[in-house]
Design a protein around this motif. Structure first.
Motif, PDB file in Angstrom:
ATOM      1  N   LYS A  59     -57.926 -53.332   7.317  1.00  9.72           N
ATOM      2  CA  LYS A  59     -58.655 -54.597   7.167  1.00  9.72           C
ATOM      3  C   LYS A  59     -60.148 -54.378   7.380  1.00  9.72           C
ATOM      4  CE  LYS A  59     -58.593 -59.409   8.739  1.00  9.72           C
ATOM      5  NZ  LYS A  59     -57.942 -60.391   9.643  1.00  9.72           N
ATOM      6  N   TYR A 100     -49.369 -53.256   2.181  1.00 13.64           N
ATOM      7  CA  TYR A 100     -48.214 -54.162   2.086  1.00 13.64           C
ATOM      8  C   TYR A 100     -46.934 -53.469   2.572  1.00 13.64           C
ATOM      9  CZ  TYR A 100     -47.474 -51.839  -2.490  1.00 13.64           C
ATOM     10  OH  TYR A 100     -47.288 -50.925  -3.494  1.00 13.64           O
ATOM     11  N   LYS A 122     -47.006 -53.600   6.348  1.00 16.50           N
ATOM     12  CA  LYS A 122     -46.715 -54.946   6.849  1.00 16.50           C
ATOM     13  C   LYS A 122     -45.209 -55.216   6.820  1.00 16.50           C
ATOM     14  CE  LYS A 122     -51.188 -56.948   5.606  1.00 16.50           C
ATOM     15  NZ  LYS A 122     -51.915 -57.908   4.738  1.00 16.50           N
ATOM     16  N   LEU A 129     -45.475 -61.831   8.139  1.00 19.57           N
ATOM     17  CA  LEU A 129     -45.761 -60.470   7.679  1.00 19.57           C
ATOM     18  C   LEU A 129     -45.012 -60.156   6.385  1.00 19.57           C
ATOM     19  CD1 LEU A 129     -45.728 -58.531  11.073  1.00 19.57           C
ATOM     20  CD2 LEU A 129     -47.664 -58.709   9.502  1.00 19.57           C
ATOM     21  N   GLN A 145     -44.166 -62.279   4.119  1.00 22.25           N
ATOM     22  CA  GLN A 145     -44.814 -63.002   3.024  1.00 22.25           C
ATOM     23  C   GLN A 145     -46.110 -62.304   2.596  1.00 22.25           C
ATOM     24  OE1 GLN A 145     -43.413 -65.651   1.314  1.00 22.25           O
ATOM     25  NE2 GLN A 145     -45.055 -64.960  -0.060  1.00 22.25           N
ATOM     26  N   GLU A 146     -46.888 -61.821   3.574  1.00 22.20           N
ATOM     27  CA  GLU A 146     -48.105 -61.073   3.253  1.00 22.20           C
ATOM     28  C   GLU A 146     -47.764 -59.797   2.482  1.00 22.20           C
ATOM     29  OE1 GLU A 146     -50.657 -60.309   6.567  1.00 22.20           O
ATOM     30  OE2 GLU A 146     -50.504 -62.360   7.326  1.00 22.20           O
ATOM     31  N   ASP A 201     -46.886 -60.729  -1.094  1.00 20.57           N
ATOM     32  CA  ASP A 201     -48.088 -61.030  -1.877  1.00 20.57           C
ATOM     33  C   ASP A 201     -48.797 -59.742  -2.293  1.00 20.57           C
ATOM     34  OD1 ASP A 201     -47.531 -63.690  -1.515  1.00 20.57           O
ATOM     35  OD2 ASP A 201     -48.963 -63.965   0.143  1.00 20.57           O
TER      36      ASP A 201
END
Length: 726
Positions: A570, A675, A678, A697, A699-700, A703
């Motif tokens: 990040k 991803y 995560k 997490l 869902q992230e 995505d």
């Protein structure tokens, strides 16, 4: 100082040179420069304390034909009077004092068709030349404050503009240096920015000054290209930790080349300069080191008119070296290889096969420990073994590092067969040791890493009979790692895990696999304070691969590692955004705007702190500092752009490894996608009972997988997120 050995003031060196020139017949008298029509010029004076410029006007007389030239610049004789007094008439001033006016050298950048270059690029190059002279003098003043046996000074330089000429060209100008020094030697080049060190003259001042400038600046600067008459220097190149001083700034790589040839002596001991560690092979071959083949010899230089042949030759050699500086940095990696090896030279990396490669290495290590196969002698094996032990211990700078006894008293260097002329004073008091700060250590780590890479490129074929000097590569990687250099920790961690590294493809077969050691190196990389986030994330991915294959690793440990690695990823994204903002600023030609990331001269003390611009009006810029949120208003000269550590040479920042080393640094690439991490973290959170966090997490992760085109995986993770949410 007082006493019979009191030294003259620093600038008396210049005064004495000027007095000598006046007392003697004008060496340029026969060129009849006073008969040349005078021209109006604008002087551009640089003020290093505020990093700003000022101007005044005067007149000069300059020859129309160059007396020396190189590949980039032509050199003109010039006489200049002082700034005209306001009470003097133009006619009287133009005719007064030219026979006794000082001699100057004006250097003009030229176009390919041999015309004076009037472009903005040429103007910027002239300004950079002047800034380099002042930057070098800044460190010369600090050097002289230590009361060395001999003081030094760089000739003052400034820029002149010819406003009445077409294109208003700019020239860098400095006083003409004539004569010989106390050793009976004329204009001498003592070292270069690509590693050459003058070993023929028994002169240590220039070399020690270069080393001093590195430690005095906490490793951010090293003044190279030392040349001039006696201890009056001119036309230097300053190497920086972030490549900020133009094409000739080879950065940490140039610093590495200097220290590879620098010989510590009683003079450097006297000033408290710590020894720069060199491998056994380097120490063995240091005495045989010759001038870099990218520095031209006298025989390659052009001749000129009879009375200026030597000056023209030196100027041409200097200009050719300038032209080749960037090629030294960006030369293809196979250019340093013998012709027969170029066809087979290839940098290898496992890239997408890292997962399986680590598993294979672990299985191999369980069956039988891999042993080095490339060592040539027991001495080489021992040096590699000791280096690997050193790599995971903190760098230490004790009295031995400064060639001193525990009491602080200097040790005698028995290897010096003669006393250097610069060491002959017996009343000089030893300076306190220049103990490296954390910043110095970080920059030392860069230098050691670059020296390892240079060995990996085969940059010193004379040391290993054309073979890659593996022990020296490991030696410098280990010193860099002990200084917590992330790139070095990554390289050593990879080879200990059985993976290749961009430093050299020969290391994996020379170093035994040891996953405990690899784990320590990757953890060390993640803990480093002086690094961008991306290589730390790469270390986290590799460490995760190792821990997943080990027994008795708790879920708590894996969760902590995953969270830390994702945090680095990040942060790397944020650094990319800052880089884009910086690139935008560079594309609009500089200047400060609200929202810009900058560094400001806090309370005009000379220390620059990071912050963000909150208000701009004319030359007034208000900056809010990051550390305490306070604001301060400055003039533009006290605010400078904050260059992201991920910036490249193309957008106003340092060179990337790709630019510097001629190849892509795959070591710093993440082998796992955010991803995927995560999703893994979500699974562990489910086990720990943290269902809400796990759902978010998943869902992230879904995505991220969707954006990457992994539709099936995205659907699976999205379904898990929905199940947990319900």
């Amino acid at each position: 100082t007082s006493g019979s050995h009191a030294k003259p003031d620093l600038f008396k060196l210049l005064q004495q040179a000027a007095a000598t020139a006046i007392a003697q017949e004008d060496v340029w008298a026969k060129h009849d420069i006073p008969s040349i029509p005078a021209e109006r010029i604008i002087r551009h004076l640089y003020h290093p304390d505020t990093e700003s410029w000022s101007t005044d006007e005067t007149i000069c007389k300059i020859q129309t034909h160059a007396f020396a030239h190189g590949a980039m610049r032509h050199c003109f004789r010039m006489k200049k009077l002082a700034t005209p007094p306001k009470s003097a008439s133009n006619h009287r001033f133009h005719s007064y004092g030219w026979s006794r006016a000082s001699n100057y050298v004006a250097k003009a950048y030229m176009t390919p068709d041999h015309q004076v270059d009037c472009s903005q690029e040429a103007k910027a190059a002239v300004m950079n030349d002047v800034i380099l002279q002042y930057e070098a003098q800044r460190w010369a003043r600090k050097f002289n404050e230590t009361h060395p046996p001999k003081s030094i000074v760089f000739i003052r330089a400034y820029a002149i503009e010819f406003p009445d000429r077409p294109g208003a060209p700019w020239f860098p100008v400095e006083r003409f240096i004539a004569g010989k020094d106390s050793y009976g030697v004329g204009f001498v080049k003592h070292n270069t920015n690509s590693g050459f060190v003058d070993l023929d003259l028994h002169r240590t001042t220039p070399q020690v000054f270069s080393a001093f400038s590195f430690y005095a600046s906490q490793g951010h600067r090293l003044v190279a290209d030392i040349q001039g008459v006696g201890d009056l220097y001119t036309d230097p190149q300053v190497l920086s930790s972030d490549y900020r001083f133009g094409d000739g700034d080879l950065g940490p790589r140039g610093m590495a080349l200097f220290f590879h040839t620098f010989r510590h002596c009683s003079y450097s001991d006297l000033l408290g300069i710590p020894a720069f560690p060199l491998s056994k092979n380097e120490l063995r071959h240091q005495a045989k080191y010759h001038e870099d083949d990218l520095t031209l010899s006298d025989e390659e230089s052009a001749a000129a008119e009879e009375d200026d042949i030597e000056g023209a030759r030196n100027f041409n050699r200097l200009d050719q070296n300038r032209l080749r500086r960037k090629s030294v940095m960006n030369l293809p990696t196979d250019a340093f290889k013998p012709d027969g090896e170029r066809a087979t030279m290839r940098r290898s990396n496992l890239q997408n096969n890292n997962h399986q490669a680590i598993r294979n290495s672990i299985q191999l290590s369980k069956k039988a420990q891999a042993h080095p196969v490339l060592m040539r002698s027991k001495s080489d094996i021992d040096e590699v073994t000791y280096s690997l032990i050193r790599a995971t211990t903190e760098a230490k700078f004790d009295h031995k590092s400064f060639h001193r006894k525990a009491s602080g008293e200097l040790r005698e260097r028995k290897t010096e067969v003669h006393r250097n002329k610069d060491d002959q004073r017996s009343d000089v008091v030893a300076a306190p040791p220049m103990i490296p700060t954390d910043e110095t250590k970080a920059n030392l780590g860069k230098v050691h890493y670059q020296l390892a890479c240079l060995h990996g490129l085969g940059r010193f074929p004379e040391m290993s009979e054309g073979e890659v000097d593996v022990p020296s590569i490991i030696f410098h990687l280990s010193h860099a790692a002990s200084l917590r250099n992330v790139a070095a920790c990554l390289a050593l961690g990879r080879i200990r895990a059985g993976l290749d590294t961009t430093v050299s493809p020969d290391l994996r077969v020379a170093v035994p696999i040891d996953f405990d050691s690899a784990r320590d190196f990757f953890q060390r990389a993640m803990e480093s304070s002086y690094s961008a986030a991306k290589p730390k994330a790469a270390a986290g991915c590799l460490l995760l691969q190792i821990l997943q294959e080990e027994e008795n690793v708790t879920d708590v440990t894996l969760i902590g590692l995953l969270e830390e690695t994702l945090s680095f990823m990040k942060k790397a994204e944020k650094e990319d955004v800052q880089l884009k903002e910086h690139s935008l600023r560079m594309s609009r030609g500089g200047g400060s705007h609200v929202g810009d990331r900058v560094e400001a001269n806090y309370e005009l003390e000379g220390s620059y702190y990071p912050g963000v611009v909150t208000f701009v009006e004319g030359d007034s810029i208000t900056v809010q500092y990051d550390d305490d949120g306070s604001s301060e208003t400055h003039t533009g000269g006290n605010v400078r752009p904050l260059i992201p550590m991920t910036a490249t040479n193309d957008n106003g920042g340092p060179l990337t490894d790709e630019e510097a080393l001629g190849g892509e640094n795959d070591d710093e690439k993440c082998i796992l996608e955010a991803y995927a991490l995560k999703a893994h973290l979500a699974e562990l959170k489910v086990v720990m009972g943290d269902v809400k966090v796990a759902a978010a997490l998943f869902q992230e992760a879904a995505d991220g997988a969707m954006n990457a085109g992994k539709m099936k995986t995205a659907t699976e993770w999205s379904s898990k997120a929905s199940e947990l949410a319900n």
